[in-house]
Design an enzyme around this catalytic site. Structure first.
Site, PDB file in Angstrom:
ATOM      1  N   GLY A  55       5.485  -2.555   4.566  1.00  0.00           N
ATOM      2  CA  GLY A  55       6.283  -1.642   5.385  1.00  0.00           C
ATOM      3  C   GLY A  55       7.026  -2.444   6.418  1.00  0.00           C
ATOM      4  O   GLY A  55       6.675  -3.594   6.697  1.00  0.00           O
ATOM      5  N   CYS A  82       1.252  -7.297   2.299  1.00  0.00           N
ATOM      6  CA  CYS A  82       2.220  -7.507   3.383  1.00  0.00           C
ATOM      7  C   CYS A  82       1.781  -6.749   4.648  1.00  0.00           C
ATOM      8  O   CYS A  82       0.753  -7.087   5.221  1.00  0.00           O
ATOM      9  CB  CYS A  82       3.605  -7.086   2.900  1.00  0.00           C
ATOM     10  SG  CYS A  82       4.924  -7.676   3.958  1.00  0.00           S
ATOM     11  N   TYR A  83       2.516  -5.734   5.079  1.00  0.00           N
ATOM     12  CA  TYR A  83       2.077  -4.981   6.261  1.00  0.00           C
ATOM     13  C   TYR A  83       0.649  -4.466   6.059  1.00  0.00           C
ATOM     14  O   TYR A  83      -0.147  -4.414   6.999  1.00  0.00           O
ATOM     15  CB  TYR A  83       3.027  -3.794   6.516  1.00  0.00           C
ATOM     16  CG  TYR A  83       2.620  -2.930   7.695  1.00  0.00           C
ATOM     17  CD1 TYR A  83       2.912  -3.320   8.996  1.00  0.00           C
ATOM     18  CD2 TYR A  83       1.926  -1.729   7.500  1.00  0.00           C
ATOM     19  CE1 TYR A  83       2.530  -2.540  10.077  1.00  0.00           C
ATOM     20  CE2 TYR A  83       1.544  -0.935   8.571  1.00  0.00           C
ATOM     21  CZ  TYR A  83       1.846  -1.348   9.864  1.00  0.00           C
ATOM     22  OH  TYR A  83       1.471  -0.579  10.935  1.00  0.00           O
ATOM     23  N   HIS A 170       4.272 -10.340  -2.224  1.00  0.00           N
ATOM     24  CA  HIS A 170       4.370  -9.103  -3.004  1.00  0.00           C
ATOM     25  C   HIS A 170       4.022  -9.340  -4.472  1.00  0.00           C
ATOM     26  O   HIS A 170       4.893  -9.742  -5.246  1.00  0.00           O
ATOM     27  CB  HIS A 170       5.782  -8.520  -2.880  1.00  0.00           C
ATOM     28  CG  HIS A 170       6.041  -7.944  -1.530  1.00  0.00           C
ATOM     29  ND1 HIS A 170       5.733  -6.640  -1.218  1.00  0.00           N
ATOM     30  CD2 HIS A 170       6.531  -8.509  -0.407  1.00  0.00           C
ATOM     31  CE1 HIS A 170       6.041  -6.414   0.049  1.00  0.00           C
ATOM     32  NE2 HIS A 170       6.521  -7.536   0.579  1.00  0.00           N
ATOM     33  N   GLU A 172       3.665  -7.242  -6.718  1.00  0.00           N
ATOM     34  CA  GLU A 172       4.245  -6.212  -7.595  1.00  0.00           C
ATOM     35  C   GLU A 172       5.635  -6.562  -8.116  1.00  0.00           C
ATOM     36  O   GLU A 172       6.130  -5.919  -9.034  1.00  0.00           O
ATOM     37  CB  GLU A 172       4.272  -4.859  -6.880  1.00  0.00           C
ATOM     38  CG  GLU A 172       5.258  -4.737  -5.715  1.00  0.00           C
ATOM     39  CD  GLU A 172       4.723  -5.281  -4.385  1.00  0.00           C
ATOM     40  OE1 GLU A 172       3.778  -6.098  -4.393  1.00  0.00           O
ATOM     41  OE2 GLU A 172       5.270  -4.895  -3.339  1.00  0.00           O
ATOM     42  N   ASP A 228      14.077  14.650 -19.570  1.00  0.00           N
ATOM     43  CA  ASP A 228      12.951  15.355 -18.959  1.00  0.00           C
ATOM     44  C   ASP A 228      12.737  16.744 -19.563  1.00  0.00           C
ATOM     45  O   ASP A 228      11.618  17.101 -19.939  1.00  0.00           O
ATOM     46  CB  ASP A 228      13.146  15.474 -17.436  1.00  0.00           C
ATOM     47  CG  ASP A 228      13.356  14.116 -16.787  1.00  0.00           C
ATOM     48  OD1 ASP A 228      13.021  13.106 -17.432  1.00  0.00           O
ATOM     49  OD2 ASP A 228      13.859  14.064 -15.651  1.00  0.00           O
ATOM     50  N   LYS A 367       9.692   7.854 -15.083  1.00  0.00           N
ATOM     51  CA  LYS A 367      10.661   8.052 -16.168  1.00  0.00           C
ATOM     52  C   LYS A 367      10.288   7.301 -17.456  1.00  0.00           C
ATOM     53  O   LYS A 367      10.373   7.853 -18.550  1.00  0.00           O
ATOM     54  CB  LYS A 367      12.042   7.586 -15.694  1.00  0.00           C
ATOM     55  CG  LYS A 367      13.179   8.032 -16.577  1.00  0.00           C
ATOM     56  CD  LYS A 367      13.587   9.424 -16.203  1.00  0.00           C
ATOM     57  CE  LYS A 367      14.748   9.924 -17.022  1.00  0.00           C
ATOM     58  NZ  LYS A 367      15.194  11.240 -16.534  1.00  0.00           N
TER      59      LYS A 367
END
Ligand code: XMP
Length: 509
Positions: A55, A82-83, A170, A172, A228, A367
């Site tokens: 963040g 991180c944060y 990070h 990710e 969708d 998605k």
């Protein structure tokens, strides 16, 4: 035993969705809640692990996102990113130092221990993405530093006994080369994940839930032909054979063969498919209208009217189904209340919409997972891999008045654009033709022509909020131009739109 879940607690990080997706890619269910979610709620969910996002705040900033310190005493493994790592450090009595300069970019990190469960199987030299200003200058008691970079004395820390881990980088993002392994180690090595999340299981659970919710009653659904609503219809056809009516409002502004393709895909499934051919209705309402917003409003209102008329014809239904997906839920605050997207094709139904309830079997999915469910349910690839197509259809790609003649020209030109760009190795995020209202002089054989100019649009984007025009190979553009001017009557010029968004938008209106 129920399905294992890893909870992502959000502290304002731009990567929260990515973290949840990365966890799910490893077949572990995951969802996102705000960082200040009450501890009782977390106990109820009983996750096998918790990940704190990053963040933009500083732990010392006024009103910066906080967490109930009790969370570290639940015995549930926590990974702070991180944060999230700084917050863990701060709450547990370590020291975070405010820095005046930021470290941003791909950096070399060096492991300083060789027995960290988080880095099991990894080399001492790691390439990671850093993006931070503050850093952990002294880990809390009981923690040890497990890696460092040139600028960061603790790029990761851990208290393996308490299963508390922090990484300043990070894991990710793909720029952290072994980020996937690090998350894998956390999930399977630390949290004891078994990998029990997949789309087959999701479908089976939703079928059960939907049956419980709807019972013997009837369901109606607006089918736009988009990914969708198509996947939603296919799932409900399996869950509630014979109880579902899918209404496809054909407003006459679909792409070439689109209506037939959609009808074909749903023929033979256990639902009633109604194709409402309303092109006459729409086109007569749109006659002479040139103002973009007015066009959109007319189409939106007519959509609801046709849907209502068709629903009445079949004698109504107790439940309304919608293809809401997880990013829609997150965007609208992530609450548990049923949210109806205002730009959904059903047209933003009011709260007292006359239905007993709303059925949204795709609410939990990203998605790419929706596409996987579609494949699992046997929907054809052209439906599952479909690019976004706006509700008002080709109407927002025709400048000026909409006529049958213009629609025909655009449909044919667009089919060529999609066919040719579809062959390219790099496929843009969205690509189509638009019909400008410009006519220009040309020559064909011995004669002079005065015909339309077609614009080709192709953009690259992650989120459609901003977009860059695609650098298409010139040969591809040349082929598109030649084919359109040769094959589509009424067009003598092809232009390539080289505008980004902003200042342009993806669509023309
Ligand atoms: P714009 O033109 O706003 O488009 O840059 C961004 C993305 O949204 C799609 N779009 C729509 N989708 N109903 C929809 O379902 C609409 O009215 C609509 N208008 C734009 C557009 O195709 C692009 O992907």
């Amino acid at each position: 035993m129920g399905q294992q879940t890893v909870l992502v607690l959000d502290f304002g990080g731009q990567y929260k969705e990515l973290i949840a997706r990365r966890v799910r890619e490893q077949h572990v269910h995951s969802f996102i809640l705000p960082g200040d979610t009450p501890i009782e709620r977390i106990r109820e969910i009983d996750p096998i692990g918790i990940i704190f996002t990053g963040g933009p705040s500083s732990v010392y900033g006024e009103g910066s996102p906080d967490v109930d310190g009790e969370i570290f005493r639940l015995g549930i493994p926590v990974l702070g990113i991180c944060y999230g790592m700084q917050l863990m450090c701060h709450k547990l009595g370590g020291e975070v130092t405010q820095c005046s300069v930021s470290e941003y970019g791909v950096t070399d990190a060096e492991l300083v221990v060789d027995d960290s469960p988080l880095f099991a199987g990894l080399d001492r030299a790691q390439t990671v993405l850093m993006s931070h200003t503050d850093y952990v200058s002294r880990p809390p008691e009981g923690f040890r530093v497990t890696s460092r970079t040139a600028h960061c004395p603790a790029s990761s820390m851990e208290n393996a006994e308490r299963k508390l881990y922090g990484v300043q980088f990070h894991p990710e993002v793909v720029h952290s080369v072994h980020g996937k392994e690090i998350l894998h180690n956390f999930l399977f090595g630390v949290c004891g994940a078994v990998g029990d999340y997949d789309m087959r299981g999701y479908i089976a659970r939703q079928i059960e839930l939907v049956r419980e919710q709807v019972g013997e009653k009837r369901v109606i659904l607006g089918l736009s032909g988009g990914v969708d609503s198509s996947v939603c219809a296919a799932l409900l056809a399996r869950a509630l054979p014979g109880q579902v009516t899918a209404i496809f409002v054909d407003h006459g502004m679909m792409r070439k063969n689109e209506g037939d393709e959609i009808e074909q895909a749903f023929r033979g499934r256990e639902l009633r498919f109604v194709r409402a051919d309303a092109s006459e209705r729409f086109l007569s309402k749109l006659a002479g209208v040139t103002e973009p917003e007015q066009k959109r409003k007319i189409i939106g209102a007519e959509f609801v009217a046709v849907f209502r008329d068709e629903a009445e014809k079949i004698g109504g239904a107790e439940f309304l189904a919608q293809g809401t997906i997880y990013p829609d839920v997150i965007e609208s605050g992530g609450g548990s209340a049923a949210t109806i997207k205002s730009h959904h094709n059903v047209g933003g139904l009011p709260k007292d919409n006359g239905f007993d309830g709303v059925v949204e079997p795709l609410r939990g999915l990203f998605k790419d997972e929706v596409r996987a469910v579609g494949r699992e349910l046997g929907l054809p690839e052209y439906l599952v891999e479909r690019q976004p197509f706006p509700g008002p259809g080709l109407a927002v790609r025709i400048i000026g008045e909409i006529t049958r003649e213009k629609l025909e020209i655009l449909r044919n030109a667009d089919a060529i654009v999609r066919e040719e760009i579809g062959k390219l190795e790099h496929r843009p995020s969205q690509y189509f033709a638009a019909l400008t209202n410009m006519r220009a002089v040309g020559v064909m054989g011995d004669g002079r022509t005065y015909d339309y100019a077609v614009a080709v649009r192709a953009v690259d984007t992650d989120d459609f909020m901003t977009a860059k025009f695609s650098m298409l190979p010139l040969e591809a553009l040349a082929k598109i131009s030649r084919r359109i001017t040769n094959e589509v009557a009424g067009v003598n010029r092809v232009l390539y739109d080289i505008s980004d968004k902003p200042p342009a938008t993806v669509e023309f209106e």
